[in-house]
Design a protein around this motif. Structure first.
Motif, mmCIF file in Angstrom:
data_model
loop_
_atom_site.group_PDB
_atom_site.id
_atom_site.type_symbol
_atom_site.label_atom_id
_atom_site.label_comp_id
_atom_site.label_asym_id
_atom_site.label_seq_id
_atom_site.Cartn_x
_atom_site.Cartn_y
_atom_site.Cartn_z
ATOM 1 N N SER A 184 -7.472 -5.688 -8.438
ATOM 2 C CA SER A 184 -8.628 -5.491 -9.325
ATOM 3 C C SER A 184 -8.180 -5.201 -10.746
ATOM 4 N N PHE A 185 -7.194 -4.311 -10.851
ATOM 5 C CA PHE A 185 -6.704 -3.944 -12.180
ATOM 6 C C PHE A 185 -6.126 -5.154 -12.906
ATOM 7 N N GLY B 80 -2.288 -3.790 -2.796
ATOM 8 C CA GLY B 80 -3.649 -3.500 -2.358
ATOM 9 C C GLY B 80 -4.692 -3.984 -3.352
ATOM 10 N N LEU B 81 -5.909 -3.800 -2.929
ATOM 11 C CA LEU B 81 -7.047 -4.321 -3.664
ATOM 12 C C LEU B 81 -7.217 -3.705 -5.055
ATOM 13 N N ARG B 82 -6.897 -2.384 -5.155
ATOM 14 C CA ARG B 82 -7.100 -1.744 -6.465
ATOM 15 C C ARG B 82 -6.150 -2.325 -7.505
ATOM 16 N N GLN B 83 -4.928 -2.653 -7.055
ATOM 17 C CA GLN B 83 -3.965 -3.243 -7.981
ATOM 18 C C GLN B 83 -4.435 -4.635 -8.415
ATOM 19 N N MET C 213 0.828 -1.193 0.000
ATOM 20 C CA MET C 213 0.000 0.000 0.000
ATOM 21 C C MET C 213 0.870 1.253 0.000
ATOM 22 N N THR C 214 0.698 2.044 -0.985
ATOM 23 C CA THR C 214 1.499 3.257 -1.039
ATOM 24 C C THR C 214 0.608 4.397 -1.477
ATOM 25 N N ASN C 215 1.083 5.571 -1.195
ATOM 26 C CA ASN C 215 0.362 6.740 -1.681
ATOM 27 C C ASN C 215 1.047 7.323 -2.913
ATOM 28 N N MET D 69 -9.717 -7.965 4.129
ATOM 29 C CA MET D 69 -9.406 -7.934 2.698
ATOM 30 C C MET D 69 -7.919 -8.092 2.407
ATOM 31 N N ASP D 70 -7.079 -7.491 3.246
ATOM 32 C CA ASP D 70 -5.650 -7.598 2.910
ATOM 33 C C ASP D 70 -5.067 -8.956 3.306
#
Lengths: 636, 76
Positions: free
Chosen positions: A44-45, A39-42, A1-3, A248-249
């Motif tokens: 998902s992608f 993370g989840l968005r990655q 998880m990064t910003n 989730m993680d």
């Protein structure tokens, strides 16, 4: 998880590799993406791109997986698709909705059987199946739990049998994690029927059922939860809000555990572990730090390397073949094996050793050839990213593991993906190490018996070393132009350039002719060396590929040593300029105990031999004739 | 922050980040179903290192509401 901002270029590389059907590169890029952000968005992608481009994944192994559960397990689908892809598996998932597992298994007309799965996962939380032990424990205490445990065993046996009547698929059953909190608090561990102990008994029953029923396996969910910690594993908020108890993680870890089974069930278990040596089996660089300077033993960081060796030894005991691919001097490495007291792994534990300065991809090819396995069964471990990259580019089907900086993380890194996991352990597995050891010893015996020299001798070679003269000039110039493989510098010369050198007393130009029992090969080799400030500097050293691998070069070097000594030179020097073709000559100086002086960025190495210490001796497997009378006057 | 939120929504709901605006609401976005709502919430939590309680999860029914709730969370 990064910003950090979205690594668009990494994503682009992943999609591009996927689009051109390059499975291995796409998997590596996906791994890189997940290293950046797991993370989840990655996820998902990646998952969506895999599904969008499903038509260009022809080389993946297809697998139909049904997920049956007592809770909302839909969220594991994406991590499962992604992690399967990383292992070369293309899964199709069936998700009947949570709480439907009993109906799906018991109804012959269910969607489960219509899907005709290869693998069925049964993920049931203990709290959903056994409220007597999890939720209503205090109420059940008075009744005892014998009847409850018996009913559990009968129900699961019945469920497995019913399933088997309708499907031949492999069944993976989660075992049960103990409740996060114990209703009797600290008393739970003190009594015979504490909650934790009851759950252990459920798990024992399940293990027994798995042993009795073919193609039914227990997934150690309890172990997984405890490794990560129940407090982190569960998300009580989502348990209530979405009936999704697993955080989730944590889902990628659950998916990873299932994928270990997928790998084993699709025959992708790795057979051979190939390790580097420096900063891998020990800390430090043997060639620089010396045998006394490498780190290996009871004190950190040596203790971490020792721990790594212990785990590798365990793999050996499991039947995994071990091999070494290291850029080192073979004699130095042998010395570590024979005399370093910290070495837990011994020479005989390795079925194959590739210790030389050639490319690691070449070493891996050679290991695969000698062991008669496919390179796709190899796991290659190295600390050097350049070596990993070279192997990935040349042999993309090899699984590579880049070790982290900290040696205490090596064991976890090696074992985390369960690459060597298998669903059986046979007597043959247990003996495999022994079998390879015997084979290896037989080979060493053959070597010791002088098999190679025997072969050289059987050729009955007569080697003539002569100064280059008018009659040999054309052939010698031609050889500089044509010889690519056994050629240290690959510098090309014209006849007139050779003539210039022949006139100079500083230059030594020597042709090599070979006759053997099969006939006369004529001039097949050339050396050009120059006397300069007390040293003999070898500039050209070549042999025709017709006669390489016969030990002729040893005679040529012995000749140079003799000539150098005669002219009062104390050392012989030479260099090797790497080309894509001169692989056979790369170890010329090393084999003859020259010392390595330096290596340039372009891969050129310089070597020196001190004639007072270790001159090259005449080999006894061939007969040598030299002309004593050649001088520059021969030209005239 | 707004671009980052758009990117997370785009990734999870399979939308074009450039097409996300104040008109992006759960009820009129096909891929924004209840399953993906959870995915979206957790992705935002991971991205911004925050944790939403259930009432906040339920209040974030549009891009604007996400910005609002997240803004309160991050800046108090």
């Amino acid at each position: 998880m990064t910003n950090s901002p979205n690594p668009a270029s990494l994503r682009g590389a992943f999609v591009a590799a996927l689009e051109r059907g390059d499975q291995f590169t796409a998997a590596r890029e996906a791994k890189a993406l997940l290293t950046e952000d797991r993370g989840l968005r990655q996820i998902s992608f990646i998952c969506r791109e895999l599904e969008r481009l499903s038509h260009v994944k022809p080389s993946l192994k297809p697998l139909k997986v049904a997920l049956l559960s007592s809770f909302s397990i839909d969220f594991v689908r994406q991590p499962l698709v992604v992690q399967s892809f990383l292992s070369g598996i293309d899964i199709l998932v069936y998700l009947p909705g949570f709480g439907q597992y009993q109906q799906e298994i018991r109804d012959p007309a269910s969607g489960l059987y219509a899907f005709s799965p290869d693998i069925v996962i049964l993920a049931v939380e203990g709290s959903d199946y056994m409220p007597e032990i999890y939720r209503d424990y205090m109420d059940e205490l008075a009744n005892g739990f014998d009847a409850t445990l018996l009913r559990f065993q009968e129900d699961y046996q019945n469920l497995i049998q019913t399933f088997r009547q309708h499907s031949t698929a492999t069944l993976l059953i989660n075992n049960f994690a103990p409740p996060i909190r114990r209703q009797l608090g600290i008393l739970d561990g003190q009594r015979g029927k504490g909650q934790a102990q009851l759950v252990e008994q459920m798990n024992e029953s399940l293990a027994t059922l798995c042993q009795k029923n073919p193609r039914v396996y227990a997934v150690d969910y309890a172990g997984l939860v405890s490794r990560h910690g129940a407090m982190h594993w569960y998300d009580e908020r989502m348990t209530h809000y979405a009936k999704a108890p697993i955080a989730m993680d944590m889902l990628p870890f659950l998916a990873g555990e299932y994928v270990k089974f997928f790998r084993a069930l699709t025959g992708q278990t790795k057979k051979c572990l190939v390790v580097d040596l420096d900063n891998t089996l020990w800390g430090g660089v043997l060639g620089e730090d010396g045998i006394a300077g490498i780190q290996l033993g009871s004190v950190y960081p040596g203790s971490a390397y020792l721990e790594f060796q212990r785990e590798i030894f365990n793999l050996h005991k499991r039947g995994i073949i071990l091999a070494i691919a290291s850029k080192n001097n073979a004699s130095d490495v042998e010395q570590v094996f024979t005399s370093h007291r910290g070495m837990l792994l011994k020479r005989q534990h390795f079925a194959c050793m590739q210790v030389h300065w050639g490319q690691k991809s070449e070493s891996l090819r050679e290991i695969a050839r000698q062991l008669n396995i496919g390179v796709e069964h190899i796991v290659f471990v190295d600390d050097n990213p350049a070596e990993i990259q070279e192997v990935e580019q040349t042999l993309p089907m090899v699984t590579t593991i880049k070790l982290p900086k900290q040696p205490e993380q090596f064991v976890g890194t090696l074992l985390q993906d369960g690459l060597f996991d298998s669903l059986s352990f046979s007597a043959e597995d247990r003996r495999r190490g022994e079998m390879y050891r015997q084979r290896d010893e037989a080979e060493k015996l053959r070597e010791r018996s002088g098999n190679l020299e025997e072969f050289y001798r059987s050729l009955e070679m007569e080697v003539t070393l002569a100064h280059v003269e008018k009659t040999s000039l054309i052939r010698c110039a031609q050889m500089t132009q044509k010889t690519n493989q056994f050629n240290i510098t690959t510098i090309r010369f014209s006849e007139s350039e050779l003539v210039e050198r022949m006139k100079s007393p500083d230059w030594l130009l020597v042709s090599t002719s070979v006759r053997d029992r099969f006939g006369d090969n004529g001039i097949v080799g050339l050396m050009m060396a120059r006397f300069r400030s007390g040293a003999l500097d070898i500039e050209t050293f070549l042999l025709s590929c017709r006669v390489i691998g016969r030990g002729i070069e040893t005679a040529m070097l012995a000749y140079l040593c003799e000539q150098a000594a005669r002219r009062g030179a104390g050392t012989i020097q030479g260099r090797i300029v790497l080309t894509p073709k001169n692989f056979p000559v790369r170890d010329l100086f090393e084999r003859h105990r020259f010392a390595r002086l330096e290596e340039t960025t372009t891969g050129e190495t310089r070597w020196m031999l001190n004639l007072n210490n270790s001159p090259v001796l005449w080999p006894d497997w061939l007969r040598v004739t030299t002309d004593a009378v050649a001088t520059p006057e021969n030209l005239n | 922050m707004e671009d980052q939120v758009k990117q997370v929504i785009a990734d999870v709901l399979a939308l074009d980040a450039k097409a996300i605006d104040e008109f992006t609401v759960k009820d009129s976005t096909a891929s924004w179903d209840s399953l993906n709502h959870i995915n979206l919430i957790v992705a935002l939590e991971q991205e911004f290192q925050v944790s939403f309680d259930v009432s906040e999860i339920e209040s974030m029914q549009s891009y604007s509401e996400i910005l609002e709730t997240l803004g309160r969370k991050l800046h108090g």
